[in-house]
Design an enzyme around this catalytic site. Structure first.
Site, PDB file in Angstrom:
ATOM      1  N   ASN A 241      35.307  70.975  39.043  1.00 37.11           N
ATOM      2  CA  ASN A 241      35.343  72.264  38.561  1.00 37.11           C
ATOM      3  C   ASN A 241      34.742  72.387  37.358  1.00 37.11           C
ATOM      4  O   ASN A 241      35.837  72.052  36.485  1.00 37.11           O
ATOM      5  CB  ASN A 241      35.875  73.903  38.733  1.00 37.11           C
ATOM      6  CG  ASN A 241      36.134  74.962  38.328  1.00 37.11           C
ATOM      7  OD1 ASN A 241      35.203  74.994  36.949  1.00 37.11           O
ATOM      8  ND2 ASN A 241      35.373  75.947  39.291  1.00 37.11           N
TER       9      ASN A 241
ATOM     10  N   ARG B 242      35.763  75.739  19.659  1.00 39.53           N
ATOM     11  CA  ARG B 242      34.643  75.490  18.714  1.00 39.53           C
ATOM     12  C   ARG B 242      33.462  75.250  18.857  1.00 39.53           C
ATOM     13  O   ARG B 242      33.158  75.152  20.297  1.00 39.53           O
ATOM     14  CB  ARG B 242      35.700  74.276  18.049  1.00 39.53           C
ATOM     15  CG  ARG B 242      36.770  74.020  18.204  1.00 39.53           C
ATOM     16  CD  ARG B 242      37.309  75.011  16.355  1.00 39.53           C
ATOM     17  NE  ARG B 242      39.098  74.349  16.162  1.00 39.53           N
ATOM     18  CZ  ARG B 242      40.060  75.276  16.457  1.00 39.53           C
ATOM     19  NH1 ARG B 242      39.842  76.080  16.960  1.00 39.53           N
ATOM     20  NH2 ARG B 242      41.208  75.321  16.440  1.00 39.53           N
TER      21      ARG B 242
ATOM     22  N   HIS C   8      30.716  78.163  37.577  1.00 36.34           N
ATOM     23  CA  HIS C   8      31.468  79.472  37.765  1.00 36.34           C
ATOM     24  C   HIS C   8      30.797  79.790  36.062  1.00 36.34           C
ATOM     25  O   HIS C   8      31.574  80.364  35.096  1.00 36.34           O
ATOM     26  CB  HIS C   8      32.444  80.186  37.781  1.00 36.34           C
ATOM     27  CG  HIS C   8      32.524  81.333  38.617  1.00 36.34           C
ATOM     28  ND1 HIS C   8      33.610  81.835  39.312  1.00 36.34           N
ATOM     29  CD2 HIS C   8      32.009  81.997  38.527  1.00 36.34           C
ATOM     30  CE1 HIS C   8      33.870  83.292  39.660  1.00 36.34           C
ATOM     31  NE2 HIS C   8      32.503  83.492  38.622  1.00 36.34           N
TER      32      HIS C   8
ATOM     33  N   ARG D 204      29.705  83.183  34.403  1.00 38.48           N
ATOM     34  CA  ARG D 204      30.121  84.526  34.216  1.00 38.48           C
ATOM     35  C   ARG D 204      28.936  84.860  33.339  1.00 38.48           C
ATOM     36  O   ARG D 204      29.030  84.733  32.120  1.00 38.48           O
ATOM     37  CB  ARG D 204      31.608  84.386  33.681  1.00 38.48           C
ATOM     38  CG  ARG D 204      32.879  83.751  34.994  1.00 38.48           C
ATOM     39  CD  ARG D 204      34.396  83.832  34.552  1.00 38.48           C
ATOM     40  NE  ARG D 204      35.122  83.454  35.766  1.00 38.48           N
ATOM     41  CZ  ARG D 204      35.390  84.327  36.655  1.00 38.48           C
ATOM     42  NH1 ARG D 204      35.294  85.328  36.514  1.00 38.48           N
ATOM     43  NH2 ARG D 204      36.521  83.629  37.503  1.00 38.48           N
TER      44      ARG D 204
ATOM     45  N   HIS E 264      33.497  80.986  29.987  1.00 36.63           N
ATOM     46  CA  HIS E 264      33.871  78.954  30.668  1.00 36.63           C
ATOM     47  C   HIS E 264      31.953  78.249  29.836  1.00 36.63           C
ATOM     48  O   HIS E 264      31.876  78.234  29.170  1.00 36.63           O
ATOM     49  CB  HIS E 264      33.654  79.516  31.641  1.00 36.63           C
ATOM     50  CG  HIS E 264      35.453  79.658  32.100  1.00 36.63           C
ATOM     51  ND1 HIS E 264      35.542  80.938  33.154  1.00 36.63           N
ATOM     52  CD2 HIS E 264      36.215  80.241  31.258  1.00 36.63           C
ATOM     53  CE1 HIS E 264      36.631  82.015  32.715  1.00 36.63           C
ATOM     54  NE2 HIS E 264      36.715  81.139  32.087  1.00 36.63           N
TER      55      HIS E 264
ATOM     56  N   GLU F  63      29.409  79.125  41.802  1.00 37.47           N
ATOM     57  CA  GLU F  63      30.083  80.066  42.098  1.00 37.47           C
ATOM     58  C   GLU F  63      30.124  80.688  41.035  1.00 37.47           C
ATOM     59  O   GLU F  63      29.881  80.778  39.669  1.00 37.47           O
ATOM     60  CB  GLU F  63      31.024  79.811  42.642  1.00 37.47           C
ATOM     61  CG  GLU F  63      32.315  79.100  41.150  1.00 37.47           C
ATOM     62  CD  GLU F  63      33.710  78.910  42.261  1.00 37.47           C
ATOM     63  OE1 GLU F  63      34.505  79.492  41.020  1.00 37.47           O
ATOM     64  OE2 GLU F  63      33.727  79.098  42.914  1.00 37.47           O
TER      65      GLU F  63
ATOM     66  N   THR G 263      39.873  84.913  36.241  1.00 39.41           N
ATOM     67  CA  THR G 263      39.651  83.857  37.603  1.00 39.41           C
ATOM     68  C   THR G 263      39.433  84.326  38.997  1.00 39.41           C
ATOM     69  O   THR G 263      39.685  85.619  39.380  1.00 39.41           O
ATOM     70  CB  THR G 263      41.086  83.199  37.587  1.00 39.41           C
ATOM     71  OG1 THR G 263      40.399  81.858  38.385  1.00 39.41           O
ATOM     72  CG2 THR G 263      42.590  83.212  37.852  1.00 39.41           C
TER      73      THR G 263
ATOM     74  N   HIS H 148      41.520  76.533  43.771  1.00 38.73           N
ATOM     75  CA  HIS H 148      42.392  77.785  43.518  1.00 38.73           C
ATOM     76  C   HIS H 148      44.079  76.998  43.150  1.00 38.73           C
ATOM     77  O   HIS H 148      44.185  76.965  44.357  1.00 38.73           O
ATOM     78  CB  HIS H 148      42.485  78.925  44.083  1.00 38.73           C
ATOM     79  CG  HIS H 148      42.647  79.649  42.916  1.00 38.73           C
ATOM     80  ND1 HIS H 148      41.449  80.471  42.143  1.00 38.73           N
ATOM     81  CD2 HIS H 148      43.609  80.160  42.284  1.00 38.73           C
ATOM     82  CE1 HIS H 148      42.366  81.038  40.920  1.00 38.73           C
ATOM     83  NE2 HIS H 148      43.384  81.038  40.978  1.00 38.73           N
ATOM     84  N   ASP H 149      44.232  76.281  42.367  1.00 35.84           N
ATOM     85  CA  ASP H 149      45.474  75.874  41.390  1.00 35.84           C
ATOM     86  C   ASP H 149      45.961  74.642  42.930  1.00 35.84           C
ATOM     87  O   ASP H 149      46.920  74.779  43.457  1.00 35.84           O
ATOM     88  CB  ASP H 149      46.452  77.148  42.631  1.00 35.84           C
ATOM     89  CG  ASP H 149      46.685  78.048  41.411  1.00 35.84           C
ATOM     90  OD1 ASP H 149      45.660  78.061  40.257  1.00 35.84           O
ATOM     91  OD2 ASP H 149      47.113  79.008  41.303  1.00 35.84           O
TER      92      ASP H 149
ATOM     93  N   GLY I 102      39.676  72.892  39.213  1.00 38.31           N
ATOM     94  CA  GLY I 102      39.685  72.927  38.499  1.00 38.31           C
ATOM     95  C   GLY I 102      40.999  72.730  37.285  1.00 38.31           C
ATOM     96  O   GLY I 102      40.965  71.964  36.033  1.00 38.31           O
ATOM     97  N   HIS I 103      41.503  73.733  37.576  1.00 38.60           N
ATOM     98  CA  HIS I 103      42.314  74.075  36.173  1.00 38.60           C
ATOM     99  C   HIS I 103      43.755  72.600  36.435  1.00 38.60           C
ATOM    100  O   HIS I 103      43.630  72.330  35.459  1.00 38.60           O
ATOM    101  CB  HIS I 103      43.197  75.384  35.848  1.00 38.60           C
ATOM    102  CG  HIS I 103      44.468  75.567  35.640  1.00 38.60           C
ATOM    103  ND1 HIS I 103      44.641  75.883  34.494  1.00 38.60           N
ATOM    104  CD2 HIS I 103      45.819  75.061  35.728  1.00 38.60           C
ATOM    105  CE1 HIS I 103      45.234  75.787  33.786  1.00 38.60           C
ATOM    106  NE2 HIS I 103      46.608  75.805  34.412  1.00 38.60           N
TER     107      HIS I 103
END
Length: 248
Positions: A8, A19, A44, A46, A51, A76, A106, A200-201, A223-224
């Site tokens: 992701n 920036r 994703h 948005r 993002h 997504e 999220t 997720h996580d 992703g994260h």
């Protein structure tokens, strides 16, 4: 066969957007991830473009088409008209529909498939006309009725929301309970003929137990945690670490 890793790119894009500069390059890091063995890229987009930006999508599509034709592009988002048009223009191999409010930082819950079945059926049919596979965000403890309703939409897969499991990084006992929920829902999904993705996580530390609990897992979108690791190990090294955690 091991589950595929889809990287992701939202966290990379978020860092870039701090920036008015072109780095870190979203497509550049996507290329490194695919070169290192990732099976695809996820975004994703948005509505506020905080993002990934809408202009990133054709560049990612071109990257995959020109250099990594076996990789998949997964987009997504919540299925507004604007999102659906954006997805259709990008020709992704997979669209993952999430029930997010646009203001959410999220994704944090799955669909109520029973309540939203009729709406989702029409959207799934629309996306599948172009040959796109559709996955629906699903709670980790979805009931049999919910899973049956998910299948009735015509979607090929569900993506398990693994946030509650990922949040148990310091509590092995609670993590085991969350894994049991995911395992039981996976059985229901497979019995219904649905493929299973997850996201997720997820981390290098918690992936092996998830793979063991859900051996039919087909894809993880990360992703994260992956981006955080990339600050320490680099993108190529991090992808290798996650592939190893998946059993690849």
């Amino acid at each position: 066969m091991s589950a595929k890793l889809s990287v992701n790119l939202n966290a990379t894009a978020l860092l870039r957007n701090r920036r008015d500069l072109p780095w870190p390059s979203v497509t550049g890091l996507g290329r490194i991830a695919l070169q290192a063995g990732a099976g695809g890229l996820t975004v994703h987009p948005r509505p506020d473009q905080r993002h990934v930006r809408f202009t990133d999508l054709p560049e990612i599509r071109a990257l995959i088409d020109d250099e990594f034709p076996d990789a998949e592009f997964n987009i997504e988002g919540y299925p507004t008209q604007d999102f659906l048009e954006l997805a259709e223009a990008s020709e992704p191999e997979q669209v993952t529909l999430v029930p997010d409010d646009p203001e959410q930082p999220t994704s944090d819950h799955g669909w109520d498939f029973v309540a939203n079945g009729e709406i989702l059926r029409a959207i799934v049919a629309r996306l599948k006309k172009s040959g796109t596979r559709v996955s629906l965000f699903c709670d980790p403890d979805a009931s049999e009725a919910q899973v049956a309703a998910a299948r009735s939409t015509g979607a090929e897969r569900v993506e398990f929301y693994t946030g509650p499991y990922g949040a148990c990084y310091g509590d092995a006992q609670t993590a085991a309970k969350e894994l049991e929920k995911l395992k039981n829902t996976a059985i229901l999904a497979n019995q219904a003929g649905l493929g299973i993705n997850a996201g997720h996580d997820l981390t290098v530390a918690n992936l092996p137990a998830l793979v063991k609990a859900v051996p039919t897992l087909q894809e993880v979108s990360i992703g994260h945690g992956l981006t955080a690791d990339a600050l320490q190990y680099g993108m190529a090294g991090t992808v290798g670490r996650f592939l190893k955690a998946l059993g690849s």
